[in-house]
Each structure stands twice: as structure tokens, then as C-alpha cells.
Design a protein around this motif. Structure first.
Motif, PDB file in Angstrom:
ATOM      1  N   ALA A 186       8.063   8.063  -9.284  1.00 23.75           N
ATOM      2  CA  ALA A 186       7.078   9.124  -9.074  1.00 23.75           C
ATOM      3  C   ALA A 186       6.285   9.346 -10.356  1.00 23.75           C
ATOM      4  N   GLY A 187       5.079   9.797 -10.185  1.00 19.11           N
ATOM      5  CA  GLY A 187       4.240  10.124 -11.324  1.00 19.11           C
ATOM      6  C   GLY A 187       4.767  11.341 -12.062  1.00 19.11           C
ATOM      7  N   VAL A 188       4.574  11.352 -13.384  1.00 21.69           N
ATOM      8  CA  VAL A 188       4.970  12.489 -14.215  1.00 21.69           C
ATOM      9  C   VAL A 188       3.891  12.745 -15.256  1.00 21.69           C
ATOM     10  N   GLY A 189       3.846  13.990 -15.714  1.00 17.39           N
ATOM     11  CA  GLY A 189       2.997  14.336 -16.841  1.00 17.39           C
ATOM     12  C   GLY A 189       3.784  14.057 -18.107  1.00 17.39           C
ATOM     13  N   PHE A 202      -0.811  25.510 -12.134  1.00 19.01           N
ATOM     14  CA  PHE A 202      -0.807  24.305 -11.297  1.00 19.01           C
ATOM     15  C   PHE A 202      -0.039  23.201 -12.005  1.00 19.01           C
ATOM     16  N   SER A 203       0.324  22.197 -11.241  1.00 16.98           N
ATOM     17  CA  SER A 203       0.899  20.958 -11.761  1.00 16.98           C
ATOM     18  C   SER A 203       0.676  19.886 -10.712  1.00 16.98           C
ATOM     19  N   ALA A 204       1.102  18.677 -10.997  1.00 17.51           N
ATOM     20  CA  ALA A 204       0.969  17.590 -10.027  1.00 17.51           C
ATOM     21  C   ALA A 204       1.814  17.883  -8.802  1.00 17.51           C
ATOM     22  N   PRO A 205       1.342  17.505  -7.613  1.00 19.96           N
ATOM     23  CA  PRO A 205       2.135  17.739  -6.404  1.00 19.96           C
ATOM     24  C   PRO A 205       3.537  17.136  -6.469  1.00 19.96           C
ATOM     25  N   SER A 206       3.701  15.999  -7.155  1.00 20.25           N
ATOM     26  CA  SER A 206       5.023  15.368  -7.218  1.00 20.25           C
ATOM     27  C   SER A 206       5.990  16.109  -8.128  1.00 20.25           C
ATOM     28  N   ALA A 207       5.493  17.079  -8.907  1.00 20.43           N
ATOM     29  CA  ALA A 207       6.361  17.830  -9.821  1.00 20.43           C
ATOM     30  C   ALA A 207       7.178  18.887  -9.103  1.00 20.43           C
TER      31      ALA A 207
END
Length: 170
Positions: free
Chosen positions: A52-55, A134-139
Motif C-alpha cells: 500500500a502507498g504511504v506518506g 486529511f491523509s491518503a485514503p490508504s492510511a
């Protein structure tokens, strides 16, 4: 400072081994302001992979990333902290392997929140985690945990001159 203890040239075309400074300097220069996409790969309890994508940001020669405590990746890391993080930097594709340790100390959280804010994500510290509008939906939903990757191995494949492929052990 993250310094390799060994370097293996993986190139089959006669190119020299790449110096660790190339991807390290790319991470330093590109995070947190460049539009980079990082992916973390973890292992589910039944052995199936998950990505999954992460910041993520590179600070003080370490990679940090965020994830919500209820997300699949955080649940996987709580059971098995071994993971890989991949990113395409200008001129080199990079995979970082290691163990993710959750960061909970206030001074480090505050410092990393400041770094994330400098890149455009308005993170603030609440307790032992981050919050933001907000943050990424995958978070997953707030709060978000901060993890530090204890780097064990990296592999870089150059996509620009000088070409080459190298593995670094730490």
C-alpha cells in the motif's frame, strides 16, 4: 548516519557498483517536497503479501512513514515488523528492506510533524500519533502512527547515467 557494511554489484552489463550516496542524496533532496510515491510491502498473518502507498520522508538518514492503526499494513506490522519500502527517485529505482519500529516519543513526533508540514501535509501531534484534516485514503482514519524503518538492505537500479544495479547491506 546510515553507512553500508557491504556493497554488491548486481549489474550484468559491466557498469560499476553504484555508491550509496546516490539514492541517499536523492531521498534527502526529494522528501518531503517532491511528488514521490512510496509503497510499503508487509506480510499478512497467513503469509500473503500486502502492499500500500504511504506518506514517507527521509530525515537524519532514516526513512519514516505513516499509517493508521486499523489499516491492514499497521496490523501486519504489529504482528511482523519486517517490511520493504519502494520508491522511484529521479534516476534510480530503490527498494529499502528492514524492520518498522513505531515512534512514540514526543520530540521525534514533533520534529517529523514539522517535516511533513514543510511538504504540505498539515500534521500535528496528538498523544503518540499524528492527526491532520486529511491523509491518503490508504492510511485509514486519524490518528496515524509514525514508523521508522530500521534499514537492513537496499537495492538500487539506475534509470539514468551512470547505469548500474547495486545491493547495499547495513
Amino acid at each position: 548516519m546510515t553507512t553500508p557494511i557491504s556493497t554488491d554489484n548486481l549489474d550484468r552489463y559491466g557498469n560499476a557498483a553504484l555508491p550509496w550516496s546516490r539514492p541517499r542524496d536523492g531521498l534527502r533532496q526529494e522528501t518531503p517536497t517532491a511528488d514521490l510515491t512510496f509503497f510499503v510491502a508487509t506480510v499478512r498473518p497467513d503469509g500473503r503479501p500486502h502492499s500500500a502507498g504511504v506518506g514517507a520522508v527521509w530525515v537524519d538518514d532514516a526513512l519514516y512513514f505513516t499509517s493508521g492503526p486499523g489499516s491492514r499494513k499497521s496490523r501486519n506490522l504489529s504482528t511482523n515488523p519486517a517490511c520493504s519500502v519502494s520508491v522511484r527517485l529521479p534516476g534510480i529505482d530503490l527498494t529499502l528492506d528492514g524492520v518498522a519500529d513505531r515512534v512514540t516519543d514526543g520530540p521525534t513526533l514533533e520534529r517529523l510533524a514539522e517535516v511533513y508540514r514543510s511538504g504540505g501535509w498539515p500534521a500535528t501531534v496528538e498523544g503518540d500519533a499524528f492527526t491532520a484534516p486529511f491523509s491518503a485514503p490508504s492510511a485509514g482514519p486519524a490518528p496515524w502512527h509514525l514508523y521508522r524503518l530500521d534499514l537492513r538492505r537496499a537495492v538500487g537500479v539506475a534509470t539514468a547515467e551512470p547505469h548500474g544495479a547495486t545491493r547495499w547491506e547495513f
